[in-house]
Scaffold this motif. Structure first.
Motif, PDB file in Angstrom:
ATOM      1  N   ASP A 259      -3.429  -2.746  -6.851  1.00 13.49           N
ATOM      2  CA  ASP A 259      -3.593  -1.515  -6.057  1.00 13.49           C
ATOM      3  C   ASP A 259      -3.193  -1.720  -4.590  1.00 13.49           C
ATOM      4  O   ASP A 259      -3.878  -1.267  -3.673  1.00 13.49           O
ATOM      5  N   LYS A 261      -0.801  -0.452  -2.886  1.00 19.34           N
ATOM      6  CA  LYS A 261      -0.448   0.781  -2.181  1.00 19.34           C
ATOM      7  C   LYS A 261      -1.710   1.431  -1.587  1.00 19.34           C
ATOM      8  O   LYS A 261      -1.666   1.984  -0.482  1.00 19.34           O
ATOM      9  N   LYS A 262      -2.828   1.334  -2.305  1.00 23.34           N
ATOM     10  CA  LYS A 262      -4.070   1.904  -1.783  1.00 23.34           C
ATOM     11  C   LYS A 262      -4.535   1.173  -0.522  1.00 23.34           C
ATOM     12  O   LYS A 262      -5.147   1.770   0.364  1.00 23.34           O
ATOM     13  N   ASN A 264      -2.540  -0.203   1.763  1.00 19.50           N
ATOM     14  CA  ASN A 264      -1.721   0.313   2.856  1.00 19.50           C
ATOM     15  C   ASN A 264      -2.133   1.738   3.232  1.00 19.50           C
ATOM     16  O   ASN A 264      -2.219   2.076   4.424  1.00 19.50           O
ATOM     17  N   ASP A 265      -2.388   2.576   2.217  1.00 21.25           N
ATOM     18  CA  ASP A 265      -2.735   3.974   2.489  1.00 21.25           C
ATOM     19  C   ASP A 265      -4.093   4.093   3.170  1.00 21.25           C
ATOM     20  O   ASP A 265      -4.294   4.946   4.042  1.00 21.25           O
ATOM     21  N   SER A 266      -5.029   3.229   2.787  1.00 21.18           N
ATOM     22  CA  SER A 266      -6.393   3.338   3.319  1.00 21.18           C
ATOM     23  C   SER A 266      -6.577   2.628   4.647  1.00 21.18           C
ATOM     24  O   SER A 266      -7.318   3.104   5.517  1.00 21.18           O
ATOM     25  N   GLY A 268      -3.815   0.887   6.451  1.00 20.55           N
ATOM     26  CA  GLY A 268      -2.612   0.728   7.255  1.00 20.55           C
ATOM     27  C   GLY A 268      -1.798  -0.484   6.834  1.00 20.55           C
ATOM     28  O   GLY A 268      -2.293  -1.413   6.184  1.00 20.55           O
ATOM     29  N   HIS A 269      -0.527  -0.461   7.219  1.00 22.92           N
ATOM     30  CA  HIS A 269       0.388  -1.533   6.812  1.00 22.92           C
ATOM     31  C   HIS A 269       0.054  -2.868   7.468  1.00 22.92           C
ATOM     32  O   HIS A 269       0.302  -3.924   6.883  1.00 22.92           O
TER      33      HIS A 269
END
Length: 391
Positions: A259, A261-262, A264-266, A268-269
């Motif tokens: 997970d 991507k979660k 990064n989305d939650s 930040g990169h």
């Protein structure tokens, strides 16, 4: 060939290499110690200039002492420069001891009869000690490639020449006063030996710098800057070399952050980058000696373990999985744990890296499909056991 002519060559050679090392230092920040080497060969120019000046002195002692100490300073600069290049701490204590003893010996040396064997021996001993220390420092660095061994051999030859000079002087004779040194056969022999070793050591040291600079450039091109492990290109290169060297019992571990991507989305990169770096560090820390670790995709990693069985690879993957899942990573305020999935495959027969990677990826896919945060192995890749007859 007169000593004055040889000294002129020495000055030219010293100048050329001083400029060469200065250019290397200015254009390549990775060339550790080049500026010190430039300073050392620059001092060689001053040394030769003082030798020419000596012939015109009424009282030769001040200039003679200057010649004596300037050459020792040149060797000291070279020693510090080579130490920095070999990433070894300069032996400041030993160097300081040589300098203290040398300075205390100056009144004794320059009070002895010029040209006497005792004076010549005491005069050359500091140079012998510094040159020997230089060779010992390279040896202690642990580097044993051909150029390193050649450089050590040249230091030994240079040190031997210093010890041999009093015996050469006793055979061919020398001047009765310092001002007459330039006109002697001994001076021509002594300076000829110096110019040969001066050129040889400088050329080999430049080759060493070029070799190491090239190696660092290759390493940078094969290293992932975020995770500090090999990038895909570097991993494939080193893994294929390991397989070509006959690592028949190799195991490949494929790993992927769950997970991601979660993350990064939650968070930040930047937080995602921190998680990747921490996971890579865990892979490296748990890996056995000789393992090849690479980041082969955004959040995908691969580890080739030579001379290992499937059980070894599974144990390694389970160790990293549990450590990573239990870790609380202090990454930019992230307050949750993370997991990763693993696929493990063992090499069989003449498998290529592609074949091994394909099976490890298939096992990784099963780990993802089975709920993540688990280790799966590639089955059906080992030769079946022979059937046992029933009697």
């Amino acid at each position: 060939m007169t000593a004055a002519f040889v000294l002129g060559i020495n000055m030219s050679v010293a100048g050329i290499f001083a400029v060469a090392f200065a250019v290397v230092a200015a254009t390549n920040r990775g060339a550790r110690g080049a500026r010190w080497l430039a300073a050392g060969y620059g001092m060689g120019i001053i040394y030769v200039a003082l030798e020419f000046l000596l012939t015109r002195q009424v009282d030769p002692t001040p200039v003679g002492i200057g010649i004596f100490l300037v050459f020792l300073l040149a060797l000291s600069f070279a020693l510090v420069g080579i130490a920095h290049h070999y990433r070894a701490p300069p032996p400041w204590g030993t160097m300081a001891a040589i300098w203290v003893v040398t300075i205390l010996a100056v009144p004794v040396i320059f009070s002895l009869t010029y040209g006497s064997t005792l004076r010549l021996t005491l005069y050359q001993l500091p140079y012998f000690a510094m040159q020997t220390l230089l060779g010992f420092m390279i040896w202690r660095s642990g580097r044993r490639q051909a150029l390193d061994l050649l450089l050590i051999a040249l230091q030994a030859i240079a040190a031997t020449i210093y010890l041999a000079k009093p015996f050469i002087a006793s055979i061919v004779g020398t001047a009765s006063a310092p001002q007459g040194y330039m006109a002697t056969t001994y001076a021509a022999i002594s300076q000829s030996g110096s110019v040969v070793t001066l050129m040889a050591i400088a050329l080999v040291m430049l080759l060493v710098i070029m070799r190491d600079t090239t190696a660092e450039m290759v390493a940078r091109s094969e290293t992932d800057p975020l995770s500090s492990v090999l990038n895909r290109r570097g991993f494939e290169h080193h893994a294929e070399l390991a397989l070509l060297r006959g690592a028949d019992a190799a195991v490949l571990v494929a790993a992927d952050l769950d997970d991601f991507k979660k993350i990064n989305d939650s968070f930040g990169h930047a937080a995602g980058d921190g998680v990747i770096a921490h996971f890579a560090a865990m892979l490296v820390d748990a890996a056995p000696a000789g393992a090849i670790v690479g980041r082969v995709g955004g959040e995908e990693f691969a580890v080739l373990i030579p001379d290992a069985l499937l059980s070894d690879g599974r144990l390694y993957a389970e160790t990293v999985r549990m450590t990573f899942a239990a870790a609380q990573l202090p990454v930019l305020g992230v307050d949750r744990g993370f997991t990763a999935s693993f696929g493990v495959a063992q090499r069989t027969l003449d498998d290529s890296l592609f074949d091994l990677s394909r099976r490890a990826d298939a096992a990784l896919y099963r780990a993802k499909a089975g709920g993540r945060n688990q280790v799966r192995v590639a089955l059906g890749e080992l030769a079946p056991m022979p059937a046992v007859g029933v009697g």
